[in-house]
Motif scaffolding. Structure first.
Motif, mmCIF file in Angstrom:
data_model
loop_
_atom_site.group_PDB
_atom_site.id
_atom_site.type_symbol
_atom_site.label_atom_id
_atom_site.label_comp_id
_atom_site.label_asym_id
_atom_site.label_seq_id
_atom_site.Cartn_x
_atom_site.Cartn_y
_atom_site.Cartn_z
ATOM 1 N N LEU A 144 -14.466 -5.622 7.213
ATOM 2 C CA LEU A 144 -14.521 -4.957 5.905
ATOM 3 C C LEU A 144 -14.156 -3.479 5.996
ATOM 4 C CD1 LEU A 144 -15.430 -5.540 2.908
ATOM 5 C CD2 LEU A 144 -17.677 -4.655 3.569
ATOM 6 N N PHE A 145 -14.534 -2.823 7.101
ATOM 7 C CA PHE A 145 -14.358 -1.377 7.204
ATOM 8 C C PHE A 145 -13.000 -0.980 7.788
ATOM 9 C CE2 PHE A 145 -18.998 -1.797 7.088
ATOM 10 C CZ PHE A 145 -19.285 -0.901 6.081
ATOM 11 N N LEU A 146 -12.206 -1.949 8.180
ATOM 12 C CA LEU A 146 -10.883 -1.640 8.718
ATOM 13 C C LEU A 146 -9.787 -1.744 7.659
ATOM 14 C CD1 LEU A 146 -11.037 -3.344 12.227
ATOM 15 C CD2 LEU A 146 -11.469 -0.962 11.623
ATOM 16 N N ILE A 147 -10.168 -1.915 6.403
ATOM 17 C CA ILE A 147 -9.183 -2.004 5.320
ATOM 18 C C ILE A 147 -8.605 -0.615 5.031
ATOM 19 C CG2 ILE A 147 -8.884 -2.486 2.860
ATOM 20 C CD1 ILE A 147 -11.126 -4.521 3.074
ATOM 21 N N ASP A 148 -7.290 -0.535 4.957
ATOM 22 C CA ASP A 148 -6.595 0.695 4.551
ATOM 23 C C ASP A 148 -6.377 0.612 3.029
ATOM 24 O OD1 ASP A 148 -5.023 2.885 4.140
ATOM 25 O OD2 ASP A 148 -3.315 2.176 5.322
ATOM 26 N N LYS A 149 -7.262 1.238 2.279
ATOM 27 C CA LYS A 149 -7.218 1.094 0.817
ATOM 28 C C LYS A 149 -5.945 1.702 0.219
ATOM 29 C CE LYS A 149 -11.345 2.845 -0.085
ATOM 30 N NZ LYS A 149 -12.540 3.197 -0.888
ATOM 31 N N ASP A 150 -5.581 2.905 0.648
ATOM 32 C CA ASP A 150 -4.379 3.545 0.095
ATOM 33 C C ASP A 150 -3.118 2.755 0.460
ATOM 34 O OD1 ASP A 150 -5.924 5.551 -0.987
ATOM 35 O OD2 ASP A 150 -5.675 6.900 0.712
ATOM 36 N N GLY A 151 -3.052 2.326 1.707
ATOM 37 C CA GLY A 151 -1.893 1.544 2.137
ATOM 38 C C GLY A 151 -1.779 0.221 1.408
ATOM 39 N N THR A 152 -2.930 -0.420 1.140
ATOM 40 C CA THR A 152 -2.935 -1.696 0.415
ATOM 41 C C THR A 152 -2.457 -1.503 -1.021
ATOM 42 O OG1 THR A 152 -4.751 -2.526 1.775
ATOM 43 C CG2 THR A 152 -4.392 -3.604 -0.347
ATOM 44 N N ALA A 153 -2.944 -0.448 -1.688
ATOM 45 C CA ALA A 153 -2.534 -0.163 -3.073
ATOM 46 C C ALA A 153 -1.033 0.095 -3.154
ATOM 47 C CB ALA A 153 -3.314 1.034 -3.607
ATOM 48 N N GLU A 154 -0.515 0.900 -2.218
ATOM 49 C CA GLU A 154 0.918 1.204 -2.213
ATOM 50 C C GLU A 154 1.752 -0.064 -1.995
ATOM 51 O OE1 GLU A 154 4.062 4.046 0.273
ATOM 52 O OE2 GLU A 154 1.888 4.207 0.602
ATOM 53 N N ARG A 155 1.265 -0.932 -1.118
ATOM 54 C CA ARG A 155 1.996 -2.182 -0.837
ATOM 55 C C ARG A 155 2.017 -3.096 -2.055
ATOM 56 N NH1 ARG A 155 1.180 -5.748 4.652
ATOM 57 N NH2 ARG A 155 2.454 -7.539 4.057
ATOM 58 N N LEU A 156 0.905 -3.204 -2.761
ATOM 59 C CA LEU A 156 0.838 -4.048 -3.954
ATOM 60 C C LEU A 156 1.756 -3.518 -5.056
ATOM 61 C CD1 LEU A 156 -2.992 -4.797 -4.137
ATOM 62 C CD2 LEU A 156 -1.190 -6.471 -3.715
ATOM 63 N N GLU A 157 1.717 -2.193 -5.283
ATOM 64 C CA GLU A 157 2.524 -1.600 -6.358
ATOM 65 C C GLU A 157 4.024 -1.717 -6.096
ATOM 66 O OE1 GLU A 157 1.138 2.386 -6.865
ATOM 67 O OE2 GLU A 157 -0.932 1.766 -7.238
ATOM 68 N N LYS A 158 4.409 -1.727 -4.825
ATOM 69 C CA LYS A 158 5.832 -1.830 -4.505
ATOM 70 C C LYS A 158 6.328 -3.271 -4.565
ATOM 71 C CE LYS A 158 9.311 -0.419 -1.141
ATOM 72 N NZ LYS A 158 9.606 0.309 0.120
ATOM 73 N N ASN A 159 5.524 -4.194 -4.031
ATOM 74 C CA ASN A 159 5.972 -5.590 -3.956
ATOM 75 C C ASN A 159 5.734 -6.363 -5.251
ATOM 76 O OD1 ASN A 159 6.785 -6.340 -0.953
ATOM 77 N ND2 ASN A 159 5.078 -4.896 -0.849
ATOM 78 N N LEU A 160 4.759 -5.903 -6.036
ATOM 79 C CA LEU A 160 4.490 -6.522 -7.342
ATOM 80 C C LEU A 160 4.610 -5.405 -8.383
ATOM 81 C CD1 LEU A 160 1.371 -8.654 -6.301
ATOM 82 C CD2 LEU A 160 3.753 -9.415 -6.424
ATOM 83 N N PRO A 161 5.826 -5.092 -8.822
ATOM 84 C CA PRO A 161 6.092 -3.871 -9.604
ATOM 85 C C PRO A 161 5.277 -3.722 -10.877
ATOM 86 C CG PRO A 161 8.147 -4.838 -8.834
ATOM 87 C CD PRO A 161 7.075 -5.824 -8.517
ATOM 88 N N TYR A 162 4.904 -4.840 -11.534
ATOM 89 C CA TYR A 162 4.140 -4.718 -12.772
ATOM 90 C C TYR A 162 2.698 -4.249 -12.533
ATOM 91 C CZ TYR A 162 7.483 -6.409 -16.237
ATOM 92 O OH TYR A 162 8.549 -6.513 -17.091
ATOM 93 N N ILE A 163 2.317 -4.097 -11.281
ATOM 94 C CA ILE A 163 1.011 -3.492 -10.985
ATOM 95 C C ILE A 163 1.177 -1.978 -11.094
ATOM 96 C CG2 ILE A 163 -0.735 -3.079 -9.220
ATOM 97 C CD1 ILE A 163 -0.263 -5.892 -8.205
ATOM 98 N N TYR A 164 0.507 -1.398 -12.066
ATOM 99 C CA TYR A 164 0.641 0.030 -12.355
ATOM 100 C C TYR A 164 -0.301 0.866 -11.496
ATOM 101 C CZ TYR A 164 1.089 4.255 -15.244
ATOM 102 O OH TYR A 164 1.342 5.535 -15.685
ATOM 103 N N ASN A 165 -1.502 0.344 -11.295
ATOM 104 C CA ASN A 165 -2.503 1.062 -10.507
ATOM 105 C C ASN A 165 -3.450 0.049 -9.868
ATOM 106 O OD1 ASN A 165 -3.855 3.538 -9.644
ATOM 107 N ND2 ASN A 165 -5.528 2.876 -10.967
ATOM 108 N N VAL A 166 -3.969 0.388 -8.681
ATOM 109 C CA VAL A 166 -4.888 -0.496 -7.954
ATOM 110 C C VAL A 166 -6.110 0.310 -7.524
ATOM 111 C CG1 VAL A 166 -5.203 -2.038 -5.985
ATOM 112 C CG2 VAL A 166 -2.976 -1.890 -7.095
ATOM 113 N N GLU A 167 -7.283 -0.246 -7.746
ATOM 114 C CA GLU A 167 -8.535 0.350 -7.273
ATOM 115 C C GLU A 167 -9.234 -0.663 -6.371
ATOM 116 O OE1 GLU A 167 -12.761 2.119 -9.061
ATOM 117 O OE2 GLU A 167 -11.073 1.676 -10.401
#
Length: 322
Positions: free
Chosen positions: A138-161
């Motif tokens: 659970l503590f090894l998750i890169d939150k910023d990196g995950t959000a950036e990856r989702l927004e790039k690969n799934l473009p209709y994602i505007y923001n991720v929390e």
């Protein structure tokens, strides 16, 4: 003369010692006294005053102060207290290290992944892009990196929390764009953008409902998940400024925007009134002045068409289109 006198004295002293050696016998081997210059004298011939300066002063060590029994007992107690404190710190550090190792290897493994807020993409589409999965830590998750990856690969994602919930849950809250932009291409297809000019779709055959049209603009580059680039360098900056003021004012009636350069920018209201805003400076005040004039026009004629000039200041001009 002095040198001759000295030589005579030396010769005289030498002859005296020779005669004395003759009388006493040659076995004594007496020699005449040697004479030295002051700088050639051996140490034992130095005067007493000079000898004193050569002799090193002996350093006398002060005897250590004897501590009383009470002071000795206090010192022992301090040393014992320090040893105990260091041993406690060592034990605590060892426990912390063990807990960290266990939390990264045994405890806090991901068991649940909650995904909310998306209508455009299915759960399977989102989880396929995630850089982690169940049983990862659970503590090894890169939150910023995950959000950036989702927004790039799934473009209709505007923001991720992304948030963690102990002991084993990851919550992913997705926001999709409330309104999109469309650029009409030469082949009569549409490139769909969000208000950050990120490309959502490259060649949509139909114009999305409630979208804002970007008029009089030609795209130079439109890569999915990346920022679109227009032919004119100033267009990106001007359109971004217009979209920002629309968002700040919450202008739901905006149906189109376009720019003819840094000093010539427009917002179309309800497909019937074009607001001329001039330069991109002080856009909010200029837009509010135009909207105040539009409210008055709507009260008298809700279907009126025309053009409003709002370049700053209190004066706003309306030209009706028939």
């Amino acid at each position: 003369m002095k040198k001759n006198d000295n030589k005579k004295r030396v010769n005289r002293a030498t002859s005296d010692f020779d005669s004395l050696n003759t009388e006493l016998g040659s076995s004594f081997g007496l020699e005449p006294p040697k004479r030295y210059r002051p700088d050639q004298r051996p140490d034992n011939t130095l005067p007493d005053k000079k000898k004193k300066s050569v002799v090193k002063k002996s350093v006398t060590k002060k005897p250590k102060k004897q501590l009383s029994k009470q002071e000795q007992i206090k010192q022992r107690k301090k040393r014992n207290t320090l040893r105990k404190a260091l041993s406690v710190v060592g034990v605590v550090l060892a426990i912390v290290i063990v807990m960290v190792i266990l939390s990264l290897t045994v405890f806090f493994k991901i068991d649940t992944i909650n995904i909310t807020g998306t209508k455009k993409y299915s759960r399977q589409q989102v989880t396929a892009v995630l850089p982690f999965e169940k049983n990862d830590n659970l503590f090894l998750i890169d939150k910023d990196g995950t959000a950036e990856r989702l927004e790039k690969n799934l473009p209709y994602i505007y923001n991720v929390e992304i948030t963690r919930k102990l002991p084993s849950t990851v919550n992913i809250k997705i926001t999709e764009p409330s309104r999109v932009l469309t650029v009409k291409n030469a082949d009569k297809t549409y490139t769909v953008l969000d208000d950050n000019l990120k490309v959502l779709e490259q060649s949509s055959k139909s114009k999305p409902k409630n979208s804002i049209a970007v008029k009089k603009a030609v795209l130079k580059s439109a890569v999915m998940g990346e920022t679109a680039v227009f032919n004119k360098k100033s267009t990106n900056k001007c359109i971004t400024a217009l979209l920002k003021v629309i968002k700040d004012v919450n202008l739901a009636e905006a149906t189109a925007v376009y720019s003819n350069g840094p000093d010539s920018n427009y917002i179309v209201y309800d497909n019937r009134i074009t607001i001329k805003l001039g330069a991109t400076t002080d856009l909010e005040n200029k837009l509010y002045s135009a909207l105040a004039a539009i409210d008055k026009l709507n009260n008298t004629n809700p279907t009126v068409k025309g053009e409003i000039s709002a370049f700053g200041g209190k004066q706003v001009y309306f030209t009706e289109k028939k």
